[in-house]
Write an enzyme that holds these catalytic residues in place. Sequence first.
Site, short mmCIF file in Angstrom:
data_model
loop_
_atom_site.label_atom_id
_atom_site.label_comp_id
_atom_site.label_asym_id
_atom_site.label_seq_id
_atom_site.Cartn_x
_atom_site.Cartn_y
_atom_site.Cartn_z
N GLY A 91 0.61 -1.07 0.69
CA GLY A 91 0.11 -0.05 -0.23
C GLY A 91 0.82 1.19 -0.11
O GLY A 91 1.49 1.12 -0.16
N LYS A 113 4.86 12.77 -1.86
CA LYS A 113 5.47 11.31 -1.26
C LYS A 113 5.76 11.63 -0.97
O LYS A 113 7.18 12.83 -0.92
CB LYS A 113 6.07 11.40 -3.16
CG LYS A 113 6.50 10.06 -2.91
CD LYS A 113 7.84 9.04 -3.75
CE LYS A 113 8.61 7.55 -3.85
NZ LYS A 113 9.07 7.34 -4.50
N GLY A 126 6.74 7.29 6.88
CA GLY A 126 5.98 8.27 6.06
C GLY A 126 6.74 9.58 5.11
O GLY A 126 6.27 9.54 4.39
N ARG A 176 3.67 14.13 -7.67
CA ARG A 176 3.72 13.19 -8.51
C ARG A 176 2.76 12.92 -9.66
O ARG A 176 1.83 13.40 -8.50
CB ARG A 176 4.61 12.60 -8.64
CG ARG A 176 3.44 11.42 -7.94
CD ARG A 176 5.09 9.65 -7.48
NE ARG A 176 4.52 8.37 -7.11
CZ ARG A 176 4.49 7.91 -6.50
NH1 ARG A 176 5.95 7.13 -7.33
NH2 ARG A 176 4.45 6.91 -6.28
N ASP A 252 4.65 -4.13 -7.30
CA ASP A 252 3.82 -3.28 -6.98
C ASP A 252 4.17 -1.74 -7.45
O ASP A 252 3.61 -0.57 -7.53
CB ASP A 252 3.94 -3.34 -5.23
CG ASP A 252 5.10 -3.20 -4.63
OD1 ASP A 252 5.69 -4.07 -5.04
OD2 ASP A 252 5.85 -2.12 -3.93
#
Length: 489
Positions: A91, A113, A126, A176, A252
């Site tokens: 995820g 991001k 994170g 992005r 992913d």
Amino acid sequence: MAINAADLPLKNAFAELPSAFYTRLMPTPLPAPYFVAASSSAAALVGLDVAALAQDDFVAAFTGNAVPARAKPLSAVYSGHQFGVWAGQLGDGRAILLGQLDTPAGPMELQLKGAGLTPYSRMGDGRAVLRSSIREFLCSEAMAALNIPTTRALMITGSDQGVMRETVESSAVATRMAPSFVRFGSFEHWYARQRPDELRILADYVIAAFYPELAGESNPYKALLAEVTRRTAHMIAHWQAVGFMHGVMNTDNMSILGLTLDYGPFGFMEAFDSQHICNHTDQQGRYSYANQPDVGHWNCHKLGQALLPLIGNVEDAQEALDVYQGAFAAKIDELLHAKLGLDVALPEDGQLFAAMFALLDRHHVDFTQFFRKLGMLQLELPTLDAPVRDLFIERDAFDAWAVTYRARLRHEHRTDSERRRAMDAVNPKYVLRNYLAQVAIDKANNKDFSEVATLLAVLEHPFDEQHDNEAYAALPPDWASHLEVSCSS
């Protein structure tokens, strides 16, 4: 009329899916954010003024400190295979989707991001660091300028807040853009959980939003797999033709739209080595340059497995997957003909290409300079071959191959100057070499972002001569041999 960051006309089609597909959450603010860089061409795609992006309101919005009123921030869930091993749920561990802006080419999603912890961060914090954010920003825009399918990078903001990696580094957020950030792993997630309803909802969403022409097919899910497989094969052919190595081709990190996604430990080939591994973490060489085409095919098989409950039978899924090898072979053949200035295809051309790559591999010739300088070759004047010939320690080895190449060129009908113009249009002079990125990063770590902007300007025109920027096309200095990139970011 200028748009304020707070009033960005954001929508979020992905947020209309059931809540199982994502978690709604707000970004985590960073202290005292500042502007690092922005891409004028990316800004133009979404109708934004690049100069406005340096203003405080946009810096706050694209750091996550002041979310636009119409945003519906979320992080998506997905799973995937990492280095060939099933990794389970992954995820968006540090990415938050703000929403999408309408453009003449269709909706474009904006994703932060490095915007803080999400439910999918696992052991991470994170955050993204300035180093990796600069690399992703520059490479996204460089790839777009090279006409390679890719996500885009709008801007970077920074903060002095420290983040621990191998050492303490400063934080950054990269904004992005892509029509969608849905991945192969997005489908694997629901297949692994035996949730066919969610699998179908996601597939129907992707088809309706991005492949509407497939909706009328007798088996639209088979058609989806075939089209994604074709796009993936074409994308990787483009990688191979320009010497790009992704470094971490996990499922992913594979886009359902066939876009280059998630720039981490990437690299552009310098001294040619077909077995080169650009990712220091990849000890087994799974994602070497030579392996990329096969890994792309393997990843498509994993997507096919995930879509199998919708496709209905193995035979149809396999037929869709069989598109890959032919699509890759045709595209790389087309690209190599263009790189060598060949306007027509002859049966023996495959042997010429194979001999060329064997020559480059044996002599470790710089990939980008070889193709660029090969364009200077004159058909009837081998005494003027020095620009490309001098790339070889053993000049006689090049001379032997050049005899075959010249014989092949005599089947063409272009003049030397016409051929050079055609070759220069597809063989870049400037690519994002690791040492160039490192110089920009080193300056940025001292709050000097000028080199990021300068390097971006060079990379936005990779096929031009740019006489004032010759230094950016130079071979890497000796100190660059010690540079390593890994999955750390």
